[in-house]
Design a protein around this motif. Structure first.
Motif, mmCIF file in Angstrom:
data_model
loop_
_atom_site.group_PDB
_atom_site.id
_atom_site.type_symbol
_atom_site.label_atom_id
_atom_site.label_comp_id
_atom_site.label_asym_id
_atom_site.label_seq_id
_atom_site.Cartn_x
_atom_site.Cartn_y
_atom_site.Cartn_z
ATOM 1 N N LEU A 25 42.113 51.901 42.777
ATOM 2 C CA LEU A 25 43.024 51.650 41.918
ATOM 3 C C LEU A 25 43.336 50.050 41.788
ATOM 4 C CD1 LEU A 25 45.844 52.336 40.867
ATOM 5 C CD2 LEU A 25 46.689 52.186 42.932
ATOM 6 N N ALA A 26 42.926 49.276 42.747
ATOM 7 C CA ALA A 26 43.083 47.719 42.536
ATOM 8 C C ALA A 26 42.116 47.388 41.526
ATOM 9 C CB ALA A 26 42.974 46.801 43.831
ATOM 10 N N LEU A 27 40.796 48.001 41.565
ATOM 11 C CA LEU A 27 39.867 47.626 40.596
ATOM 12 C C LEU A 27 40.415 47.986 39.288
ATOM 13 C CD1 LEU A 27 36.416 48.392 42.368
ATOM 14 C CD2 LEU A 27 37.347 46.009 41.832
ATOM 15 N N SER A 28 40.948 48.966 38.812
ATOM 16 C CA SER A 28 41.325 49.592 37.559
ATOM 17 C C SER A 28 42.491 48.739 37.034
ATOM 18 C CB SER A 28 41.615 51.354 37.824
ATOM 19 O OG SER A 28 42.712 51.275 38.399
ATOM 20 N N VAL A 29 43.260 48.247 38.152
ATOM 21 C CA VAL A 29 44.364 47.334 37.849
ATOM 22 C C VAL A 29 43.820 46.258 37.281
ATOM 23 C CG1 VAL A 29 46.452 46.323 38.375
ATOM 24 C CG2 VAL A 29 46.200 48.620 38.899
ATOM 25 N N ALA A 30 43.010 45.575 37.974
ATOM 26 C CA ALA A 30 42.307 44.329 37.659
ATOM 27 C C ALA A 30 41.582 44.336 36.181
ATOM 28 C CB ALA A 30 41.549 43.754 38.468
ATOM 29 N N ALA A 31 41.063 45.335 35.785
ATOM 30 C CA ALA A 31 40.344 45.480 34.649
ATOM 31 C C ALA A 31 41.333 45.626 33.349
ATOM 32 C CB ALA A 31 39.542 46.776 34.512
ATOM 33 N N GLN A 32 42.660 45.656 33.575
ATOM 34 C CA GLN A 32 43.641 45.861 32.445
ATOM 35 C C GLN A 32 43.797 44.139 31.990
ATOM 36 O OE1 GLN A 32 45.357 48.958 31.670
ATOM 37 N NE2 GLN A 32 43.812 49.629 32.798
ATOM 38 N N GLY A 33 44.696 44.295 30.950
ATOM 39 C CA GLY A 33 45.029 43.140 30.358
ATOM 40 C C GLY A 33 45.353 41.690 31.027
ATOM 41 N N PRO A 34 45.813 40.992 30.457
ATOM 42 C CA PRO A 34 46.714 40.797 29.233
ATOM 43 C C PRO A 34 45.590 40.433 28.131
ATOM 44 C CG PRO A 34 46.653 38.600 30.309
ATOM 45 C CD PRO A 34 45.998 39.573 31.129
ATOM 46 N N LEU A 35 46.140 40.769 26.872
ATOM 47 C CA LEU A 35 45.472 39.991 25.598
ATOM 48 C C LEU A 35 46.463 38.754 25.144
ATOM 49 C CD1 LEU A 35 43.788 40.013 22.822
ATOM 50 C CD2 LEU A 35 45.420 41.800 22.234
ATOM 51 N N CYS A 36 45.795 37.459 25.199
ATOM 52 C CA CYS A 36 46.575 36.528 24.959
ATOM 53 C C CYS A 36 46.105 35.998 23.631
ATOM 54 C CB CYS A 36 46.448 35.364 25.979
ATOM 55 S SG CYS A 36 47.296 35.930 27.416
ATOM 56 N N THR A 37 46.856 35.294 22.835
ATOM 57 C CA THR A 37 46.573 34.595 21.548
ATOM 58 C C THR A 37 46.176 33.049 22.219
ATOM 59 O OG1 THR A 37 48.703 34.165 20.811
ATOM 60 C CG2 THR A 37 47.748 36.176 20.229
ATOM 61 N N ILE A 38 46.864 32.281 21.259
ATOM 62 C CA ILE A 38 46.924 30.596 21.431
ATOM 63 C C ILE A 38 47.073 30.369 23.032
ATOM 64 C CG2 ILE A 38 47.593 28.505 21.042
ATOM 65 C CD1 ILE A 38 46.177 29.823 18.679
ATOM 66 N N ASN A 39 46.091 30.058 23.641
ATOM 67 C CA ASN A 39 46.512 29.783 25.288
ATOM 68 C C ASN A 39 45.610 28.631 25.664
ATOM 69 O OD1 ASN A 39 46.997 30.074 27.696
ATOM 70 N ND2 ASN A 39 45.950 31.731 28.270
ATOM 71 N N PRO A 40 46.112 27.203 25.954
ATOM 72 C CA PRO A 40 47.710 27.337 26.223
ATOM 73 C C PRO A 40 48.433 27.313 24.673
ATOM 74 C CG PRO A 40 46.858 25.078 26.560
ATOM 75 C CD PRO A 40 45.623 26.047 26.427
ATOM 76 N N PHE A 41 49.732 27.650 25.201
ATOM 77 C CA PHE A 41 50.709 27.626 23.784
ATOM 78 C C PHE A 41 50.614 26.412 23.188
ATOM 79 C CE2 PHE A 41 53.528 31.578 25.618
ATOM 80 C CZ PHE A 41 52.245 32.321 25.482
ATOM 81 N N ALA A 42 50.547 26.144 21.819
ATOM 82 C CA ALA A 42 50.606 24.867 21.213
ATOM 83 C C ALA A 42 51.213 25.109 19.999
ATOM 84 C CB ALA A 42 49.063 24.328 21.130
#
Length: 191
Positions: A25-42
Motif C-alpha cells: 500500500l505504501a509503495l502504491s501511494v508513493a507512486a502517485q502524483g503530484p503533477l506540478c507545473t512551474i516549480n518553484p512558483f514564479a
C-alpha cells in the motif's frame, strides 16, 4: 473465557502478511502524483479576483484528486478556495462558453493563502475522480486572484505516467470574454 492457542508460526505468518500488505500500500501511494507545473512558483502575471485559469488534462490512468496547490495573490492567511470545472475534450475555444462547463469539485473551506509565489494547498470537499480521457479544466479562484506565468511554448506541457497537462489561458471573469493566452497555471494536482 477460553481463548484458542495460535501456533507461533501462524502468528509470524499473519504478521508478515500484514506487513507486506502495508508495504505494498505504501509503495502504491508513493507512486502517485503530484503533477506540478512551474516549480518553484514564479509568476510574472496575474488575473483579477475570482478569475479563472484554463488548461487541458489528459488522463491515461484513472486518478483520485484530493487537493490542489496553486499560486494565489491574496495576502498570507487570507481565506481562499477554488471551484473546479470540466468540459469534455479541450478548454481551447470553450473559455467563453459557460454552457459547456460542469462544476465537478470545490474546496472544503479550510484553505488560507500562503502568499504570492508560494504553494497554497487547497483540500477538496470530496475527492475528484477522473477516469481515463481528455478534459478541459477551469479553476475558478475564490477569495483571491490567480498568479500565473506567461506561456512561451517550452513551459506549457508537463506530465507524469498518469496525467499530462497542456497550459493554457487565464480570464478575469470565468467563462466570459476573450481569454489571455498563453498563460501557465502555477500549481500542482495532488492525486
Amino acid at each position: 473465557e477460553h481463548f484458542p492457542l495460535v501456533p507461533q508460526s501462524s502468528m509470524k505468518t499473519s504478521l508478515l502478511g500484514g506487513a507486506l500488505a502495508a508495504m505494498t500500500l505504501a509503495l502504491s501511494v508513493a507512486a502517485q502524483g503530484p503533477l506540478c507545473t512551474i516549480n518553484p512558483f514564479a509568476s510574472n502575471n496575474g488575473g483579477a479576483a475570482g478569475g479563472a485559469v484554463y488548461f487541458d488534462l489528459n488522463v491515461t490512468n484513472g486518478v483520485v484528486i484530493n487537493s490542489l496547490d496553486t499560486n494565489y495573490s491574496a495576502a498570507i492567511g487570507t481565506a481562499v478556495g477554488v471551484t473546479v470545472w470540466t468540459t469534455p475534450g479541450t478548454a481551447v475555444g470553450n473559455e467563453g462558453n459557460p454552457a459547456v462547463w460542469t462544476q465537478v469539485a470545490m474546496d472544503n473551506g479550510t484553505a488560507v493563502s500562503a502568499g504570492i509565489d508560494a504553494p497554497t494547498n487547497i483540500p477538496l470537499a470530496a475527492p475528484l475522480i477522473l477516469n481515463p480521457g481528455s478534459y478541459g479544466v477551469a479553476l475558478v479562484a475564490v477569495g483571491s486572484a490567480h498568479s500565473y506565468t506567461n506561456g512561451n511554448g517550452a513551459n506549457q506541457n508537463f506530465s507524469t505516467p498518469d496525467l499530462a497537462i497542456a497550459l493554457g489561458a487565464g480570464g478575469n471573469v470565468p467563462f466570459s470574454g476573450t481569454p489571455f493566452s498563453p498563460r501557465v497555471w502555477n500549481g500542482c494536482i495532488n492525486y
